[in-house]
Write a protein that holds these residues in place. Structure first.
Motif, PDB file in Angstrom:
ATOM      1  N   GLU A  57     -44.695  55.119-104.371  1.00  0.00           N
ATOM      2  CA  GLU A  57     -44.989  55.863-105.600  1.00  0.00           C
ATOM      3  C   GLU A  57     -45.440  54.925-106.718  1.00  0.00           C
ATOM      4  OE1 GLU A  57     -42.615  59.756-106.439  1.00  0.00           O
ATOM      5  OE2 GLU A  57     -41.205  58.169-105.861  1.00  0.00           O
ATOM      6  N   LYS A  58     -44.776  53.782-106.841  1.00  0.00           N
ATOM      7  CA  LYS A  58     -45.166  52.806-107.860  1.00  0.00           C
ATOM      8  C   LYS A  58     -46.634  52.427-107.670  1.00  0.00           C
ATOM      9  CE  LYS A  58     -40.576  50.621-108.194  1.00  0.00           C
ATOM     10  NZ  LYS A  58     -40.202  50.872-109.572  1.00  0.00           N
ATOM     11  N   SER A  59     -46.999  52.123-106.442  1.00  0.00           N
ATOM     12  CA  SER A  59     -48.360  51.728-106.115  1.00  0.00           C
ATOM     13  C   SER A  59     -49.351  52.846-106.429  1.00  0.00           C
ATOM     14  CB  SER A  59     -48.439  51.349-104.638  1.00  0.00           C
ATOM     15  OG  SER A  59     -49.744  50.976-104.300  1.00  0.00           O
ATOM     16  N   ARG A  60     -48.995  54.076-106.121  1.00  0.00           N
ATOM     17  CA  ARG A  60     -49.882  55.221-106.355  1.00  0.00           C
ATOM     18  C   ARG A  60     -50.196  55.380-107.843  1.00  0.00           C
ATOM     19  NH1 ARG A  60     -49.522  60.810-107.271  1.00  0.00           N
ATOM     20  NH2 ARG A  60     -47.253  60.798-107.296  1.00  0.00           N
ATOM     21  N   PHE A  61     -49.182  55.231-108.703  1.00  0.00           N
ATOM     22  CA  PHE A  61     -49.414  55.381-110.141  1.00  0.00           C
ATOM     23  C   PHE A  61     -50.220  54.218-110.713  1.00  0.00           C
ATOM     24  CE2 PHE A  61     -46.390  58.775-109.806  1.00  0.00           C
ATOM     25  CZ  PHE A  61     -46.824  59.666-110.768  1.00  0.00           C
ATOM     26  N   ILE A  62     -50.028  53.022-110.165  1.00  0.00           N
ATOM     27  CA  ILE A  62     -50.839  51.891-110.599  1.00  0.00           C
ATOM     28  C   ILE A  62     -52.291  52.123-110.189  1.00  0.00           C
ATOM     29  CG2 ILE A  62     -51.214  49.393-110.383  1.00  0.00           C
ATOM     30  CD1 ILE A  62     -48.703  50.348-112.075  1.00  0.00           C
ATOM     31  N   ASP A  63     -52.491  52.723-109.031  1.00  0.00           N
ATOM     32  CA  ASP A  63     -53.837  53.065-108.589  1.00  0.00           C
ATOM     33  C   ASP A  63     -54.478  54.091-109.524  1.00  0.00           C
ATOM     34  OD1 ASP A  63     -55.839  52.496-106.668  1.00  0.00           O
ATOM     35  OD2 ASP A  63     -55.461  54.430-105.706  1.00  0.00           O
ATOM     36  N   ILE A  64     -53.700  55.059-109.972  1.00  0.00           N
ATOM     37  CA  ILE A  64     -54.200  56.053-110.936  1.00  0.00           C
ATOM     38  C   ILE A  64     -54.578  55.354-112.242  1.00  0.00           C
ATOM     39  CG2 ILE A  64     -53.568  58.052-112.352  1.00  0.00           C
ATOM     40  CD1 ILE A  64     -51.784  58.936-109.918  1.00  0.00           C
ATOM     41  N   ALA A  65     -53.757  54.407-112.678  1.00  0.00           N
ATOM     42  CA  ALA A  65     -54.055  53.655-113.899  1.00  0.00           C
ATOM     43  C   ALA A  65     -55.377  52.893-113.743  1.00  0.00           C
ATOM     44  CB  ALA A  65     -52.911  52.698-114.230  1.00  0.00           C
ATOM     45  N   ARG A  66     -55.578  52.292-112.574  1.00  0.00           N
ATOM     46  CA  ARG A  66     -56.836  51.560-112.328  1.00  0.00           C
ATOM     47  C   ARG A  66     -58.036  52.504-112.396  1.00  0.00           C
ATOM     48  NH1 ARG A  66     -56.749  47.964-107.010  1.00  0.00           N
ATOM     49  NH2 ARG A  66     -56.496  50.047-106.192  1.00  0.00           N
ATOM     50  N   ALA A  67     -57.878  53.687-111.832  1.00  0.00           N
ATOM     51  CA  ALA A  67     -58.970  54.661-111.849  1.00  0.00           C
ATOM     52  C   ALA A  67     -59.264  55.120-113.275  1.00  0.00           C
ATOM     53  CB  ALA A  67     -58.629  55.845-110.952  1.00  0.00           C
ATOM     54  N   SER A  68     -58.235  55.340-114.060  1.00  0.00           N
ATOM     55  CA  SER A  68     -58.426  55.732-115.460  1.00  0.00           C
ATOM     56  C   SER A  68     -59.113  54.618-116.241  1.00  0.00           C
ATOM     57  CB  SER A  68     -57.086  56.076-116.115  1.00  0.00           C
ATOM     58  OG  SER A  68     -56.548  57.243-115.548  1.00  0.00           O
ATOM     59  N   LEU A  69     -58.778  53.392-115.917  1.00  0.00           N
ATOM     60  CA  LEU A  69     -59.401  52.243-116.566  1.00  0.00           C
ATOM     61  C   LEU A  69     -60.895  52.187-116.237  1.00  0.00           C
ATOM     62  CD1 LEU A  69     -58.620  49.817-118.351  1.00  0.00           C
ATOM     63  CD2 LEU A  69     -58.204  48.546-116.252  1.00  0.00           C
ATOM     64  N   ALA A  70     -61.237  52.457-114.981  1.00  0.00           N
ATOM     65  CA  ALA A  70     -62.649  52.496-114.586  1.00  0.00           C
ATOM     66  C   ALA A  70     -63.377  53.628-115.309  1.00  0.00           C
ATOM     67  CB  ALA A  70     -62.764  52.665-113.074  1.00  0.00           C
ATOM     68  N   GLU A  71     -62.702  54.748-115.468  1.00  0.00           N
ATOM     69  CA  GLU A  71     -63.280  55.879-116.196  1.00  0.00           C
ATOM     70  C   GLU A  71     -63.544  55.483-117.652  1.00  0.00           C
ATOM     71  OE1 GLU A  71     -62.114  60.452-117.503  1.00  0.00           O
ATOM     72  OE2 GLU A  71     -60.789  59.353-116.165  1.00  0.00           O
ATOM     73  N   ALA A  72     -62.562  54.846-118.281  1.00  0.00           N
ATOM     74  CA  ALA A  72     -62.723  54.415-119.668  1.00  0.00           C
ATOM     75  C   ALA A  72     -63.878  53.423-119.797  1.00  0.00           C
ATOM     76  CB  ALA A  72     -61.422  53.803-120.189  1.00  0.00           C
ATOM     77  N   ARG A  73     -63.964  52.473-118.860  1.00  0.00           N
ATOM     78  CA  ARG A  73     -65.031  51.481-118.930  1.00  0.00           C
ATOM     79  C   ARG A  73     -66.403  52.157-118.810  1.00  0.00           C
ATOM     80  NH1 ARG A  73     -63.150  47.531-115.872  1.00  0.00           N
ATOM     81  NH2 ARG A  73     -64.157  48.053-113.924  1.00  0.00           N
ATOM     82  N   THR A  74     -66.519  53.138-117.936  1.00  0.00           N
ATOM     83  CA  THR A  74     -67.765  53.888-117.803  1.00  0.00           C
ATOM     84  C   THR A  74     -68.126  54.566-119.116  1.00  0.00           C
ATOM     85  OG1 THR A  74     -67.389  54.254-115.453  1.00  0.00           O
ATOM     86  CG2 THR A  74     -68.879  55.812-116.566  1.00  0.00           C
ATOM     87  N   GLN A  75     -67.154  55.184-119.752  1.00  0.00           N
ATOM     88  CA  GLN A  75     -67.388  55.878-121.022  1.00  0.00           C
ATOM     89  C   GLN A  75     -67.745  54.894-122.140  1.00  0.00           C
ATOM     90  OE1 GLN A  75     -63.671  57.897-121.032  1.00  0.00           O
ATOM     91  NE2 GLN A  75     -64.327  59.327-119.455  1.00  0.00           N
TER      92      GLN A  75
END
Length: 114
Positions: A57-75
């Motif tokens: 679960e810890k890993s899954r949420f860190i993965d979500i954080a990474r994806a959100s970071l990629a989304e922010a960088r795109t924006q």
């Protein structure tokens, strides 16, 4: 592990604050909200993940954080191109998002190998 002690959480929370402050005057509500939400999601998911019981679960949420970071960088890239974001600030944010992504990958690997 206390999320407040993690440099990746501190830096991502600071980035989120910077994004909120720097975009406050953008009149395009949809763009502003999307960017602030993706930025806010990063430290929020780090905190939630670190507080989870299982390493999976810890890993899954860190993965979500990474994806959100990629989304922010795109924006950030798009916001710069359309003139919503200051070029100098955007360049600093791009560098910060890349460094944070590397830190998150390292943290995810730690959880994956536990």
């Amino acid at each position: 592990m206390n999320f407040e002690n993690l440099d990746v959480w501190k830096r991502s929370a600071r980035l989120s604050v910077d994004i909120y402050r720097s975009t406050a005057d953008i009149k395009d509500y949809g763009f502003r909200e999307q960017l602030t939400r993706s930025g806010l999601s990063v430290p929020s998911n780090i905190a939630e993940g670190v507080c989870r019981e299982s390493y999976k679960e810890k890993s899954r949420f860190i993965d979500i954080a990474r994806a959100s970071l990629a989304e922010a960088r795109t924006q950030i890239y798009i916001g710069t191109e359309i003139g919503y974001l200051n070029k100098s600030t955007s360049q600093q944010w791009i560098i910060e998002t890349k460094e944070l992504a590397a830190m998150l990958t390292s943290l995810k690997n730690k959880f994956d190998n536990s």
